[in-house]
Design a protein around this motif. Structure first.
Motif, PDB file in Angstrom:
ATOM      1  N   PRO A 141     -13.324 -58.385  13.786  1.00  0.00           N
ATOM      2  CA  PRO A 141     -13.058 -58.094  15.198  1.00  0.00           C
ATOM      3  C   PRO A 141     -14.278 -58.328  16.084  1.00  0.00           C
ATOM      4  O   PRO A 141     -14.618 -57.510  16.939  1.00  0.00           O
TER       5      PRO A 141
ATOM      6  N   LEU B 163     -11.415 -61.162  18.215  1.00  0.00           N
ATOM      7  CA  LEU B 163     -10.655 -60.473  19.259  1.00  0.00           C
ATOM      8  C   LEU B 163      -9.980 -61.457  20.210  1.00  0.00           C
ATOM      9  O   LEU B 163      -8.839 -61.233  20.639  1.00  0.00           O
TER      10      LEU B 163
ATOM     11  N   HIS C 197      -2.570 -57.629  13.561  1.00  0.00           N
ATOM     12  CA  HIS C 197      -3.389 -56.662  12.846  1.00  0.00           C
ATOM     13  C   HIS C 197      -4.820 -57.195  12.797  1.00  0.00           C
ATOM     14  O   HIS C 197      -5.042 -58.405  12.747  1.00  0.00           O
ATOM     15  N   LEU C 198      -5.795 -56.279  12.804  1.00  0.00           N
ATOM     16  CA  LEU C 198      -7.196 -56.658  12.669  1.00  0.00           C
ATOM     17  C   LEU C 198      -7.834 -55.872  11.535  1.00  0.00           C
ATOM     18  O   LEU C 198      -7.496 -54.700  11.306  1.00  0.00           O
TER      19      LEU C 198
ATOM     20  N   LEU D 201     -13.495 -51.145  15.259  1.00  0.00           N
ATOM     21  CA  LEU D 201     -12.043 -50.965  15.193  1.00  0.00           C
ATOM     22  C   LEU D 201     -11.547 -50.108  16.355  1.00  0.00           C
ATOM     23  O   LEU D 201     -10.473 -50.355  16.902  1.00  0.00           O
TER      24      LEU D 201
ATOM     25  N   ALA E 159     -11.253 -52.358  19.258  1.00  0.00           N
ATOM     26  CA  ALA E 159     -10.039 -53.167  19.141  1.00  0.00           C
ATOM     27  C   ALA E 159      -8.811 -52.363  19.560  1.00  0.00           C
ATOM     28  O   ALA E 159      -7.930 -52.857  20.275  1.00  0.00           O
ATOM     29  N   ARG E 160      -8.760 -51.113  19.142  1.00  0.00           N
ATOM     30  CA  ARG E 160      -7.628 -50.263  19.531  1.00  0.00           C
ATOM     31  C   ARG E 160      -7.601 -50.039  21.038  1.00  0.00           C
ATOM     32  O   ARG E 160      -6.525 -49.973  21.651  1.00  0.00           O
TER      33      ARG E 160
ATOM     34  N   PHE F 291      -4.746 -53.038  20.401  1.00  0.00           N
ATOM     35  CA  PHE F 291      -4.425 -53.460  19.035  1.00  0.00           C
ATOM     36  C   PHE F 291      -4.399 -52.221  18.137  1.00  0.00           C
ATOM     37  O   PHE F 291      -5.418 -51.813  17.579  1.00  0.00           O
TER      38      PHE F 291
ATOM     39  N   ALA G  14      -5.405 -51.604  13.379  1.00  0.00           N
ATOM     40  CA  ALA G  14      -6.791 -51.967  13.106  1.00  0.00           C
ATOM     41  C   ALA G  14      -7.247 -51.221  11.865  1.00  0.00           C
ATOM     42  O   ALA G  14      -7.199 -49.988  11.821  1.00  0.00           O
ATOM     43  N   TRP G  15      -7.710 -51.977  10.851  1.00  0.00           N
ATOM     44  CA  TRP G  15      -7.941 -51.417   9.524  1.00  0.00           C
ATOM     45  C   TRP G  15      -9.313 -51.806   8.980  1.00  0.00           C
ATOM     46  O   TRP G  15      -9.930 -52.765   9.444  1.00  0.00           O
TER      47      TRP G  15
END
Length: 343
Positions: free
Chosen positions: A181, A186, A200-201, A209, A212-213, A217, A220-221
């Motif tokens: 990410p 991104l 999904h990222l 993360l 990203a959220r 998104f 995010a993991w």
């Protein structure tokens, strides 16, 4: 009469750089001079700063050099043979400058020309971390009013990301995974979302993360928490040596894997997996074929990458940024911009 000069960031050796007065660029025939308004600092620039960049060891680049290939500005002078209508136009430019005569260039793939220059990267072509920049007129792309200098300097990384998203070949009802990410990851996720895919990222730490959220998104993991989901496409936008193989492992049979990230050491994949899963694998080197479409996406609002820019600094802070210093007051985004007109 003294020779006109401009301020420029000059890299003289690994970890050694300074802002210098250099001769102002001249608009030779076929070229223009641009007053630079914004420049993005890229991972490639960091590799030149550390001395790790492969081009240094292959003879394509050498110190001293002037970095900067993600830029936007205004044309202030044109050389002979250049349409004077470019004067005063707001522009960005292609990084890849092919020789325009070889087979690759004639086939529209000048970005893989073996004899290409790359602005601020390869072949001694000075980059945009300076008050002014000279580039061929044919490499310019005009920016509409809705694409300001910040967005203009994000067109080049955006073009890479758009090509990666297009290569993933997904749309509504499909699920895509982006590994890494950072800026390119991104941006790729944004273009995949604009195409209608469920995105999904996967990243290393909670900070990236969480950012990203914050961009919407929700999926995010980390590698440890990545769910066992069917991914129709996987884009590797990381620099981790083991993730190209992971991308191939987690993609669905008959899916697509896109490689746009690159590690410092060689990475390997098992081509038996590639074959037995009937996977299509695509590599993306350059933004060149997608610059106009990226400008259109920004202008139309399909993708808004402005939150990725954490801070904007002057030329005097570039060395600190390349050395990994976090700018005081910077936002959570992964990208730093430079305004060469600032202090």
């Amino acid at each position: 009469m003294s020779t006109p000069t401009v301020r420029a960031f000059v890299l003289t050796a690994p970890g050694e750089a300074s802002v210098q007065e250099v001769p102002a660029p001249v608009a030779v025939p076929g070229e223009v001079v641009v007053d630079v308004e914004r420049v993005g600092v890229c991972g490639t620039d960091v590799e030149f700063f550390t001395g790790e960049m492969t081009y240094l060891h292959e003879g394509h680049s050498a110190y001293p050099m002037r970095l900067g290939h993600e830029w936007a500005g205004t044309v202030s002078a044109v050389g002979d043979g250049v349409d004077p209508a470019w004067l005063g136009r707001r522009v960005m430019g292609d990084t890849m400058l092919g020789d325009r005569t070889c087979r690759a260039c004639r086939r529209g793939a000048q970005h893989v020309c073996a004899r290409r220059q790359e602005v601020g990267i390869r072949g001694g072509r000075p980059g945009a971390l300076a008050e002014q920049l000279a580039v061929p007129a044919w490499s310019l792309h005009a920016l509409p009013d809705r694409v300001d200098a910040v967005l203009g300097a994000l067109v080049e990384p955006g073009g890479n990301a758009l090509r990666a998203a297009q290569a993933a070949g997904v749309g509504p009802g499909d699920r895509a995974l982006v590994l890494g990410p950072g800026t390119i990851g991104l941006l790729t996720a944004m273009f995949l979302r604009a195409a209608g895919a469920e995105v999904h990222l996967m990243g290393l730490g909670e900070e990236s993360l969480a950012f990203a959220r914050s961009l919407g998104f929700a999926h995010a993991w980390t590698e440890a928490t990545l769910p066992d989901e069917p991914f129709d496409a996987v884009v590797d936008a990381s620099n981790a040596v083991h993730l190209p193989a992971l991308a191939l492992d987690v993609v669905q049979p008959a899916g697509r894997v896109v490689y746009i990230g690159i590690s410092g050491d060689p990475s390997t994949i098992d081509t038996r997996t590639l074959l037995l899963k009937d996977v299509t694998a695509v590599g993306v080197l350059s933004a060149s074929p997608a610059l106009e479409d990226t400008i259109a996406a920004y202008a139309g609002g399909a993708v808004d990458p402005r939150p990725l820019v954490a801070a904007t600094v002057g030329l005097d802070r570039v060395g600190a940024v390349l050395a990994g210093e976090r700018i005081e007051g910077a936002g959570p985004g992964p990208k730093t911009h430079v305004d060469p007109r600032g202090v």
